[in-house]
Structures are given as C-alpha cells and as structure tokens.
Design a protein around this motif. Structure first.
Motif, PDB file in Angstrom:
ATOM      1  N   ASN A  62       0.808  -1.219   0.000  1.00  0.00           N
ATOM      2  CA  ASN A  62       0.000   0.000   0.000  1.00  0.00           C
ATOM      3  C   ASN A  62       0.838   1.265   0.000  1.00  0.00           C
ATOM      4  OD1 ASN A  62      -1.419  -2.213   1.896  1.00  0.00           O
ATOM      5  ND2 ASN A  62      -2.945  -1.191   0.620  1.00  0.00           N
ATOM      6  N   CYS A  63       1.912   1.233  -0.749  1.00  0.00           N
ATOM      7  CA  CYS A  63       2.853   2.356  -0.790  1.00  0.00           C
ATOM      8  C   CYS A  63       2.939   2.960  -2.185  1.00  0.00           C
ATOM      9  CB  CYS A  63       4.254   1.899  -0.379  1.00  0.00           C
ATOM     10  SG  CYS A  63       4.480   1.624   1.390  1.00  0.00           S
ATOM     11  N   LEU A  64       3.323   4.223  -2.224  1.00  0.00           N
ATOM     12  CA  LEU A  64       3.887   4.824  -3.419  1.00  0.00           C
ATOM     13  C   LEU A  64       5.388   4.888  -3.169  1.00  0.00           C
ATOM     14  CD1 LEU A  64       3.575   6.139  -6.178  1.00  0.00           C
ATOM     15  CD2 LEU A  64       3.332   8.349  -5.027  1.00  0.00           C
ATOM     16  N   ILE A  65       6.154   4.176  -3.996  1.00  0.00           N
ATOM     17  CA  ILE A  65       7.596   4.059  -3.800  1.00  0.00           C
ATOM     18  C   ILE A  65       8.305   4.747  -4.949  1.00  0.00           C
ATOM     19  CG2 ILE A  65       9.474   2.475  -3.229  1.00  0.00           C
ATOM     20  CD1 ILE A  65       7.300   0.247  -3.055  1.00  0.00           C
ATOM     21  N   ALA A  66       9.249   5.611  -4.629  1.00  0.00           N
ATOM     22  CA  ALA A  66      10.120   6.203  -5.640  1.00  0.00           C
ATOM     23  C   ALA A  66      11.432   5.441  -5.627  1.00  0.00           C
ATOM     24  CB  ALA A  66      10.355   7.679  -5.348  1.00  0.00           C
ATOM     25  N   LEU A  67      11.745   4.788  -6.744  1.00  0.00           N
ATOM     26  CA  LEU A  67      12.973   4.011  -6.865  1.00  0.00           C
ATOM     27  C   LEU A  67      13.923   4.685  -7.848  1.00  0.00           C
ATOM     28  CD1 LEU A  67      11.558   0.365  -7.221  1.00  0.00           C
ATOM     29  CD2 LEU A  67      12.287   1.526  -5.121  1.00  0.00           C
ATOM     30  N   ASP A  68      15.219   4.544  -7.579  1.00  0.00           N
ATOM     31  CA  ASP A  68      16.218   4.926  -8.568  1.00  0.00           C
ATOM     32  C   ASP A  68      16.051   3.963  -9.749  1.00  0.00           C
ATOM     33  OD1 ASP A  68      18.652   4.928 -10.106  1.00  0.00           O
ATOM     34  OD2 ASP A  68      19.673   5.896  -8.444  1.00  0.00           O
ATOM     35  N   ALA A  69      15.672   4.495 -10.912  1.00  0.00           N
ATOM     36  CA  ALA A  69      15.361   3.637 -12.049  1.00  0.00           C
ATOM     37  C   ALA A  69      16.583   2.913 -12.582  1.00  0.00           C
ATOM     38  CB  ALA A  69      14.702   4.454 -13.156  1.00  0.00           C
ATOM     39  N   ASN A  70      17.776   3.413 -12.305  1.00  0.00           N
ATOM     40  CA  ASN A  70      19.000   2.755 -12.759  1.00  0.00           C
ATOM     41  C   ASN A  70      19.365   1.541 -11.909  1.00  0.00           C
ATOM     42  OD1 ASN A  70      20.240   4.532 -14.963  1.00  0.00           O
ATOM     43  ND2 ASN A  70      19.795   6.041 -13.364  1.00  0.00           N
ATOM     44  N   THR A  71      19.054   1.605 -10.601  1.00  0.00           N
ATOM     45  CA  THR A  71      19.544   0.585  -9.676  1.00  0.00           C
ATOM     46  C   THR A  71      18.454  -0.160  -8.908  1.00  0.00           C
ATOM     47  OG1 THR A  71      19.694   2.156  -7.825  1.00  0.00           O
ATOM     48  CG2 THR A  71      21.608   1.990  -9.307  1.00  0.00           C
ATOM     49  N   GLY A  72      17.236   0.405  -8.851  1.00  0.00           N
ATOM     50  CA  GLY A  72      16.184  -0.193  -8.044  1.00  0.00           C
ATOM     51  C   GLY A  72      16.263   0.147  -6.574  1.00  0.00           C
ATOM     52  N   LYS A  73      17.153   1.057  -6.181  1.00  0.00           N
ATOM     53  CA  LYS A  73      17.271   1.445  -4.777  1.00  0.00           C
ATOM     54  C   LYS A  73      16.143   2.409  -4.387  1.00  0.00           C
ATOM     55  CE  LYS A  73      21.175  -0.779  -4.285  1.00  0.00           C
ATOM     56  NZ  LYS A  73      21.236  -2.036  -3.495  1.00  0.00           N
ATOM     57  N   ARG A  74      15.643   2.244  -3.158  1.00  0.00           N
ATOM     58  CA  ARG A  74      14.588   3.124  -2.664  1.00  0.00           C
ATOM     59  C   ARG A  74      15.123   4.537  -2.480  1.00  0.00           C
ATOM     60  NH1 ARG A  74      12.730   5.383   2.168  1.00  0.00           N
ATOM     61  NH2 ARG A  74      14.717   4.723   3.063  1.00  0.00           N
ATOM     62  N   VAL A  75      14.379   5.519  -2.989  1.00  0.00           N
ATOM     63  CA  VAL A  75      14.695   6.931  -2.768  1.00  0.00           C
ATOM     64  C   VAL A  75      13.782   7.489  -1.679  1.00  0.00           C
ATOM     65  CG1 VAL A  75      14.821   9.220  -3.842  1.00  0.00           C
ATOM     66  CG2 VAL A  75      15.530   7.191  -5.129  1.00  0.00           C
ATOM     67  N   TRP A  76      12.473   7.251  -1.807  1.00  0.00           N
ATOM     68  CA  TRP A  76      11.530   7.604  -0.750  1.00  0.00           C
ATOM     69  C   TRP A  76      10.272   6.760  -0.928  1.00  0.00           C
ATOM     70  CZ3 TRP A  76       6.788   9.386  -2.359  1.00  0.00           C
ATOM     71  CH2 TRP A  76       6.709  10.080  -3.575  1.00  0.00           C
ATOM     72  N   HIS A  77       9.425   6.755   0.099  1.00  0.00           N
ATOM     73  CA  HIS A  77       8.175   6.031  -0.006  1.00  0.00           C
ATOM     74  C   HIS A  77       7.135   6.713   0.870  1.00  0.00           C
ATOM     75  CE1 HIS A  77       9.391   4.374   3.895  1.00  0.00           C
ATOM     76  NE2 HIS A  77       8.098   4.132   4.079  1.00  0.00           N
ATOM     77  N   PHE A  78       5.876   6.435   0.564  1.00  0.00           N
ATOM     78  CA  PHE A  78       4.769   6.848   1.420  1.00  0.00           C
ATOM     79  C   PHE A  78       3.795   5.686   1.503  1.00  0.00           C
ATOM     80  CE2 PHE A  78       0.335   8.258   1.619  1.00  0.00           C
ATOM     81  CZ  PHE A  78       0.333   8.841   2.874  1.00  0.00           C
ATOM     82  N   GLN A  79       3.438   5.304   2.744  1.00  0.00           N
ATOM     83  CA  GLN A  79       2.476   4.220   2.941  1.00  0.00           C
ATOM     84  C   GLN A  79       1.112   4.815   3.279  1.00  0.00           C
ATOM     85  OE1 GLN A  79       3.082   1.353   6.200  1.00  0.00           O
ATOM     86  NE2 GLN A  79       2.434  -0.280   4.794  1.00  0.00           N
ATOM     87  N   ALA A  80       0.134   4.574   2.399  1.00  0.00           N
ATOM     88  CA  ALA A  80      -1.195   5.163   2.574  1.00  0.00           C
ATOM     89  C   ALA A  80      -2.063   4.376   3.540  1.00  0.00           C
ATOM     90  CB  ALA A  80      -1.899   5.264   1.221  1.00  0.00           C
ATOM     91  N   VAL A  81      -1.862   3.055   3.613  1.00  0.00           N
ATOM     92  CA  VAL A  81      -2.647   2.214   4.526  1.00  0.00           C
ATOM     93  C   VAL A  81      -1.684   1.311   5.272  1.00  0.00           C
ATOM     94  CG1 VAL A  81      -4.551   0.596   4.770  1.00  0.00           C
ATOM     95  CG2 VAL A  81      -4.564   2.230   2.872  1.00  0.00           C
ATOM     96  N   LYS A  82      -1.655   1.454   6.568  1.00  0.00           N
ATOM     97  CA  LYS A  82      -0.804   0.614   7.404  1.00  0.00           C
ATOM     98  C   LYS A  82      -1.561  -0.659   7.787  1.00  0.00           C
ATOM     99  CE  LYS A  82      -0.218   4.108  10.257  1.00  0.00           C
ATOM    100  NZ  LYS A  82       0.253   4.933  11.397  1.00  0.00           N
ATOM    101  N   HIS A  83      -0.880  -1.805   7.628  1.00  0.00           N
ATOM    102  CA  HIS A  83      -1.494  -3.101   7.930  1.00  0.00           C
ATOM    103  C   HIS A  83      -2.892  -3.177   7.291  1.00  0.00           C
ATOM    104  CE1 HIS A  83      -1.825  -6.883  10.158  1.00  0.00           C
ATOM    105  NE2 HIS A  83      -3.064  -6.550  10.446  1.00  0.00           N
ATOM    106  N   ASP A  84      -2.909  -3.159   5.980  1.00  0.00           N
ATOM    107  CA  ASP A  84      -4.176  -3.131   5.243  1.00  0.00           C
ATOM    108  C   ASP A  84      -4.957  -4.419   5.455  1.00  0.00           C
ATOM    109  OD1 ASP A  84      -6.233  -2.636   3.490  1.00  0.00           O
ATOM    110  OD2 ASP A  84      -5.022  -2.855   1.677  1.00  0.00           O
ATOM    111  N   ILE A  85      -6.202  -4.296   5.904  1.00  0.00           N
ATOM    112  CA  ILE A  85      -7.115  -5.442   6.022  1.00  0.00           C
ATOM    113  C   ILE A  85      -8.430  -5.139   5.305  1.00  0.00           C
ATOM    114  CG2 ILE A  85      -6.146  -6.543   8.075  1.00  0.00           C
ATOM    115  CD1 ILE A  85      -8.078  -4.924   9.800  1.00  0.00           C
TER     116      ILE A  85
END
Length: 703
Positions: free
Chosen positions: A286-309
């Motif tokens: 449940n995240c929007l993740i920004a990844l470095d497109a060259n390496t796949g490393k996480r740059v930042w993320h935001f989790q909209a729903v924690k422990h989604d049920i």
C-alpha cells in the motif's frame, strides 16, 4: 455534497476555479504529440494529447473512421492501444497481439504465442533507440519481445524471445502465480515490471524487477516484502519474506526520465482481509515508492494504509504533474486511490504538497488481528467520493427499495473508512472495494492544472468467518475461492461471477483448467494438487465434499477467512444507496479544490423511465486534449463513449458503442487526421448485454 442533475451539478461547482488558464508550467509537455507511445499516453502517464483538430466546436461531427473486429468474443482485455510509427498495437481477448494500420485499421500482422490468455491485459510497451525497435507484450507469466515490423519474437531476448516472470523470485517457480496485466515501463534500456499475484495465501511476492530490453537479463530487483537487513524488514514478522506474498504492483508505474526515478504504487499484502500472520505496518504494501530507475534502490516512499485489512490497493499509475506553489512551479507526482483521495508529493523527496493528517480508527475485535491505530489521509484535495454512508443516503428509487435498504442497513457494522471486519456481521466498505478510483487512472491537463478522475460510488459489505479445520473440498473452496465467489457461490456479477447453475459448458475438466491457469481477476492456483482441484471442481458442480487425503503439504491456513465481496443492492439489482452511483471529477491541483463534479453513466432502462444522470460503475479512465475536451468511455451499462468540455463538464458529444468499453481511449494523428480509438467488449456489462471484441476509431469527416 448531494446528487443533482449533471448540468446543474457542474454549474454550481464552476466557481471553484475551472476554466481560466494558468501560465504553461512545462512547455515541453505541450509539444506536438501525434502518437500514443506508452500506456497512459507517455512516460508521465497524464493521458493528455496536444492535438487540437478535434475541439469543442466540431466534436459533434465525429464519426466512425474504422473498426477492427478481434473475432474472439469478450475476455476483459481492458486494452489501451499504443500508437508508434503509424502503427497501432492492440491485444485481443485471448491475448494475441495485432499490429494495425493506424489510419485504416487494416491488420498488418498478428502474433499468437500458442497460449490462450484470459482476463485483463491493458497494454503493451514500446522501446526504440537509434535504429532498434521492440514491442513487449505479456501472455500469462511470459513477456515476449517482438520485432515491430514483423511481429516475430526476437530470439536474443530471454529464451527464444521471451522471459518467464515466475523465475528469480527466490521461490519454486512452478508454484508461483504471476501475470502481467498492466504493461511494464521503459527507462533507457530497461523494461521495469510488476505483476498481478494471488491475494490469498500462499501468494507470490510482489518484487519489482528491471530487465535488459535487448537480452532479457534481470538487472535489478526491489523486494516489496523486505529481506533481512533491508529497509522495512522490521515492519513484518521475521519470516514474512519467505512465506508471505503480494504487496505487488498490478496497476502500472510511471517514469521520470529526467530525474531517473520510477514511481511504483503497490497493493495490499496477503491475505487481504485478515492479517494475524503479518502483524505490523507491512512495508512496502500500500505504498507509493520512488525508486532509482538505474539501480532499483529506494529513494523515498509513502504508505497510505498501514497493515491493510480492507484491500485498499493503490489502483492506478501515478501522474507526473507540475503544481504552482506561490510563484514557483513544483515537479510533483499525484496518486489517486480507492478511498477517493488524491495524494500529491514532490517527486524528488516525497514531501507532501498538501498536509497529511494521521487519524485514529477503531481496533479489531477478531482474535489475532491487530489493526493499525491510525491511518494517514490528505487534508487536500478534498475527497472526490463520499466517505461516510448514513441512513439518509439510502435509495429512494421506490418505497419498496428504500424499506429493504433501511432494514439491511440497520444490520450492518460501520459505514466509514477503516472499520475492521467482524465475524458473523456484515461491515460496510464505502467507497466500495472497487473504489473510488480504479485502474483507469486520472488525466491531467497541464494548461489548467486540473486532474480528471472518474469514481465509483458503491457500497459493498463483507465479514469474516472461522475457517474449517477438516481438509475437504468445501474447506478448500472456502479458503481459495470464497473470497471472490462467496460462501454460497453467488459471486457479485458482473465483476465476480456466480458459480451456481453454471450451465453445460462447465464440467470438471473446464473448471480444473481455469483453476490451474486463472482467468479474468482470478489468479491461477499452482499450489493446489491435481486431486485438490478436482475435488473443488466436483464440489462446485454437485456440492459433494469429502475429506481429502493428500501427500501434498498443507497450505497456509489462517484461523479466519473473508466471506466474499457483496454489493449493497436493492431487490431489483440497483445500488441500495442514493445517487450518484458514479461521478466524473475535475480537481484543481494548484488549490486542492474540486473544480466541478458531474454524475457519470446511466442505467438505460432507468433513463427511459425518467431517472437519468444517476451515474454508474465505470472501469477505464479519461483522456484530455488541448482541444478543450475530455474523452471517456468506461461506464458498465450504457455502452457510451462521451466527450465533455474540460472546463465545465458539459456533455458535448456521445455515441453508443456496440458493447460497453471498459478501457481508456488513445488519441493520435496519422496523415494529418486526428483519431480517438477505444476497445469495446462488454465484459463488465450485465449477462444479457451485448458482448464482442472490437477496436473502434473515430475521426472528423474527410474534407
């Protein structure tokens, strides 16, 4: 905001700053675009066309320019065609790829992998560099690289022109269920993909992976269920990376080539509705993740729903937009949601452009479940779908329908967001399981800063139940099938088919095949043994359920299970809540205000009786043009393709298609003539609605 007729609805909201143009934020976004080279229109996924030949003054003259009949019947392809080099690439219901002359619809070639695909296939990917060109298409768990000139697989890619997405996940490939329903994105010489997986245990992990476009070699992976030592690992139980699954990207991604970022929206973790085995927030579900497109490393993320049920996946590609802040322009990314919210962040660092508030929600009373105490919601833009279902919002279509709705409503639990499910009592999900927003995604107009998104306004309900302890056909059905088809096999048509009285074409062999391979929204079940699937097939057809003896190890079984998706409908099958049942919204991303809102879609038989502008469910998104227009099909029941004035929401043109078109149109120009093309199938219509498989292109008459 209560429902009113479309024209009045739009007019009353115009005061919220609609049509006045702001200085162009990014002239390069408005460069002449004659093609539609990627899913979403381009790498920014804003579904915008700079073409103006078709505009407010002449849109009423549109006529059918050409039609291509796939001749395969419906299959739910949901395809948005890709147009490059004067060629239109489209997928058939059985997931064959066809290349058409974009001016005439004449078939140039047809690629048949030999595998019959089923269900959603929303697009293809196109790469070119120098003199090299490739088009990538998915059939089940395979991705093929084809020569755009001939439609032949390129042997140097992967193994004989294809890669198997089940490989390289750290688990037995033969037991993985993974299908690429939304196409990958291109960054330099990389094809970056996610995939749709099972949402019940056992499930395939939702790794994001990048492959070399020439060789098919995997260049990087990002684990959405973190491995030991990786960021987020402590938000899961210690062994989750080995046994849990999902947290996958099924909705597609968006690339910012200039900043070297790929933006990845993810869905919920398995299982969707009971998380006793995955206590914790569960990054990167449940995240929007920004990844470095060259390496796949996480740059930042935001989790909209924690422990989604609640199955609150991020359902669509994010849109790369530019937003005015004071005297400055900000490169931003906007993400629509099933809950009816829009999150807007700075692309480079994930800083919210509007405040996000942490709000408290009730705990779960189901043993073993630990719901998150808080969830983060944006304070702006204001929600584009209603957030709380109350007694005064029930249907008044007829007195009988109202009485029924009121009696049922009084038995339900909840009514607002993030209320945990109970055992034995129905809980309201509103907006429903299918949004709010869905996979069609928003369109963004860089001239005005308006974001356009269609929304479903449906209430759904469900509950939890204690799992059976005896391994039997019924227990296997309840654990693996009842999520969608319900305990009683009633389903929730047309999205989720019923399994009662299936008719003569369904025998044990047919059910075995579709259970093993998957179809539509249904994943395959490679984890079940042949004897288990045969037992389930017999149970579906006859109700026979005996204890099963098997040498296969027991599948993961939780104490509680989801009892199925149920729409809150009146006795005649119409929504049991007051209209609008679907809307089209224009949101000003500079201010966070809704510029206009109109009911979107109709039920033809109700409209014939005078009940018009009710809105309806819709799947597929809008496109917006510099000619002042929004084009959108998407509605389930009225089979319309419509054009609206993008400044006011006024309907300017509509046509009835042969079948409902649950897909997003594409816009392009060939030989100086502008076209709008849409895929029509009728898959999400009602059982007696027309069904087929056609691509239909519209244009102005020849001079």
């Amino acid at each position: 905001m209560r429902w009113m007729p479309a024209a009045l609805f739009g007019a009353l909201l115009l005061s919220a700053n609609t049509g006045s143009k702001t200085p162009l934020p990014a002239p390069q976004q408005l460069a002449s675009q004659t093609e539609w080279p990627a899913y979403g229109g381009g790498p920014d996924s804003i579904r915008y066309s700079s073409l103006t030949q078709i505009n407010r003054s002449n849109v009423g003259q549109l006529q059918v320019a050409w039609t291509y009949d796939c001749e395969e019947g419906p299959g739910g392809t949901q395809m948005q065609p890709l147009v490059a080099g004067g060629v239109l690439y489209a997928v058939t219901p059985q997931h064959k790829l066809v290349a058409l002359d974009a001016a005439t619809g004449k078939q140039l070639w047809r690629f048949d992998s030999g595998i019959i695909g089923r269900g959603a296939n929303r697009g293809v990917s196109y790469w070119t560099e120098g003199g090299e060109r490739r088009v990538f298409t998915a059939v089940t768990h395979f991705v093929y690289a084809l020569d755009p000139a001939t439609g032949k697989p390129i042997p140097s890619f992967g193994v004989n022109g294809k890669i198997d997405l089940r490989q390289g996940l750290g688990r037995d490939p033969a037991k993985q269920s993974l299908i690429l329903t939304t196409p990958g994105v291109i960054f330099k010489d990389l094809l970056i993909v996610g995939g749709r997986v099972s949402e019940g245990l056992p499930a395939t992990p939702g790794d994001i992976r990048a492959y070399d476009v020439r060789t098919g070699q995997r260049r990087w992976s990002f684990h959405t269920i973190p491995h030991p030592g990786e960021f987020g690992y402590k938000t899961w139980p210690k062994l989750a990376w080995k046994v849990s699954g999902s947290a996958n990207n099924w909705a597609g991604m968006t690339v910012d080539a200039a900043q070297g970022l790929v933006f990845v929206p993810t869905g919920s973790a398995a299982s969707d509705f009971y998380g006793a085995d995955r206590v914790g927030d569960g990054l990167f579900a449940n995240c929007l993740i920004a990844l470095d497109a060259n390496t796949g490393k996480r740059v930042w993320h935001f989790q909209a729903v924690k422990h989604d049920i609640w199955d609150r996946d991020f359902p669509s590609q994010p849109a790369l937009v530019r937003v005015k802040r004071g005297k400055s322009w900000v490169d931003a990314v906007a993400q629509t949601t099933k809950t009816g919210h829009v999150y807007v962040f700075e692309r480079k660092n994930g800083k919210p452009l509007f405040p996000i508030a942490s709000r408290k929600y009730p705990p779960s009373d189901v043993p073993g479940e630990v719901a998150s105490k808080t969830q983060p919601l944006p304070t702006k833009p204001e929600p584009f779908a209603r957030q709380l279902l109350t007694e005064d919002m029930l249907t008044n279509r007829t007195p009988e329908a109202h009485r029924f709705a009121l009696e049922k409503f009084k038995t339900f639990h909840g009514g607002g967001p993030f209320v945990p499910f109970r055992v034995g009592q129905e809980t309201i999900i509103f907006p429903g399981f299918d949004g709010g927003a869905e996979w069609g995604g928003p369109a963004f107009d860089p001239e005005t800063g308006l974001l356009y998104v269609n929304a479903n306004e449906m209430a759904w309900t469900s509950s939890l139940a204690k799992n059976d302890t005896v391994k039997s056909a019924r227990q296997l059905y309840l654990q693996n099938c009842a999520n969608c088809h319900g305990d009683t096999m009633a389903g929730s048509p047309p999205q989720l088919p019923k399994l009662v009285n299936m008719g003569p074409k369904w025998d044990e062999a047919a059910i075995f095949k579709i259970t093993r391979q998957g179809a539509g929204r249904m994943p395959g079940y490679p984890n079940l043994s042949d004897s288990e699937i045969k037992a389930v097939a017999k149970y579906i057809l006859s109700g026979e359920s005996k204890p099963i003896e098997s040498d296969e190890p027991a599948a993961v079984t939780l104490d509680y299970r989801f009892t199925g998706y149920r729409k809150f409908l009146d006795p005649e099958g119409y929504p049991a809540i007051a209209p609008p049942w679907g809307t089209l919204n224009a949101i000003n991303l500079h201010t966070g205000e809704i510029a206009w809102k109109i009911p979107f879609g109709e039920y033809p038989e109700l409209a014939a009786k005078g009940l018009k502008d009710t809105g309806s469910e819709s799947y597929g998104g809008p496109v917006v043009t510099a000619g002042g227009l929004i084009f959108i099909a998407a509605t389930n029941y009225d089979r319309k393709l419509r054009a609206f004035d993008k400044s006011t929401g006024k309907l300017l043109w509509e046509t009835t298609l042969p079948f409902s078109a649950n897909a997003t149109p594409a816009i392009y120009s060939v030989g100086g003539r502008q076209f709008i093309v849409v895929c029509a199938e009728g898959s999400k219509g009602r059982p007696n609605d027309p069904k087929g498989s056609k691509y239909i292109a519209f244009a102005l008459p020849h001079p």
